[in-house]
Write an enzyme that holds these catalytic residues in place. Sequence first.
Site, short mmCIF file in Angstrom:
data_model
loop_
_atom_site.label_atom_id
_atom_site.label_comp_id
_atom_site.label_asym_id
_atom_site.label_seq_id
_atom_site.Cartn_x
_atom_site.Cartn_y
_atom_site.Cartn_z
N TYR A 39 -35.71 -17.58 -53.16
CA TYR A 39 -36.55 -17.98 -51.89
C TYR A 39 -37.99 -17.65 -52.31
O TYR A 39 -38.77 -18.36 -51.50
CB TYR A 39 -36.06 -17.34 -50.56
CG TYR A 39 -34.73 -17.37 -50.15
CD1 TYR A 39 -33.88 -18.33 -50.78
CD2 TYR A 39 -34.21 -16.84 -48.93
CE1 TYR A 39 -32.65 -18.52 -50.07
CE2 TYR A 39 -32.89 -16.62 -48.54
CZ TYR A 39 -32.23 -17.68 -49.21
OH TYR A 39 -30.80 -17.91 -48.78
N HIS A 97 -25.93 -14.89 -55.98
CA HIS A 97 -26.12 -15.98 -54.94
C HIS A 97 -25.05 -17.12 -55.23
O HIS A 97 -24.76 -17.77 -54.24
CB HIS A 97 -27.64 -16.30 -55.20
CG HIS A 97 -28.13 -17.21 -53.94
ND1 HIS A 97 -29.57 -17.12 -53.78
CD2 HIS A 97 -27.79 -17.91 -52.87
CE1 HIS A 97 -29.66 -17.84 -52.60
NE2 HIS A 97 -28.54 -18.35 -52.34
#
Length: 266
Positions: A39, A97
């Site tokens: 991110y 992730h």
Amino acid sequence: MNIPAIGLGTYRLKGQVLTDSVHNALELGYRAFDTAQIYENEADLGEAIASGQVPREQLFLTTKVWISNFHHDDLLASLRESLAKLRTDHVDLALIHWPSPNNEVPMREYLGALREAKALGLTKAIGVSNFTIDLTRQAIEILGADAIATNQIEVHPYLQNRALIAYLREQGIHVTAFMSLAYGAVLKDPVIQAIADKHQASAAQVALAWALQQGYAVIPSSTKRENLAGNLQATQLRLDDEDMARIADLDRGERVANPGIAPAWD
């Protein structure tokens, strides 16, 4: 480990937009924040939290390790870098992730490194994200089900992921739902809107309450204070059996998060 039922997701939030969202969230009572290395906002989140006047011990921070950092030494180094950006000596939850595409890095290597990160005190708990039934089974063989705090997966009324969730429940692995509003698509659904009208609630509250009542944690993102407040109030909304049945009928396997690195879904 008890994972907070609701937290603030920070996907796509950066800079002042993220800072304002985090400060509003803290003032409203949010204590859980979800980020990820990819991110590129861990430093922004760390700064926002540091200036937010809530003690670190009252917060629950989650970050996710990106696929380029899966080799043993890289994973530990990247997690230490994440901690520096977040201005903390540990996160409460560190997740893989995505599974390594085409098993480029063996699962035993990156899950072993994640387990080592926990032993080193870099994180209090570990888990996975976007793992299928088969991949979760492999992870259990490596770590044991008790060591996997959660599997963070896409879940919303249009993608209810029933087979995977049934397996996770069978194994005692908690579910964290992301994309709870399917980028806003479920907010326009007439069934969701009708249930919202019935309860004098918002469509977002209905979608979140539906997930919360099934025991999932949710991490919706918002930049507007009124939406942040409304999302938090979803924890107080109780849907009845008829509501839940009507939402169950909305499942159509519509997946929002499906990048090229995704595994073969269940």
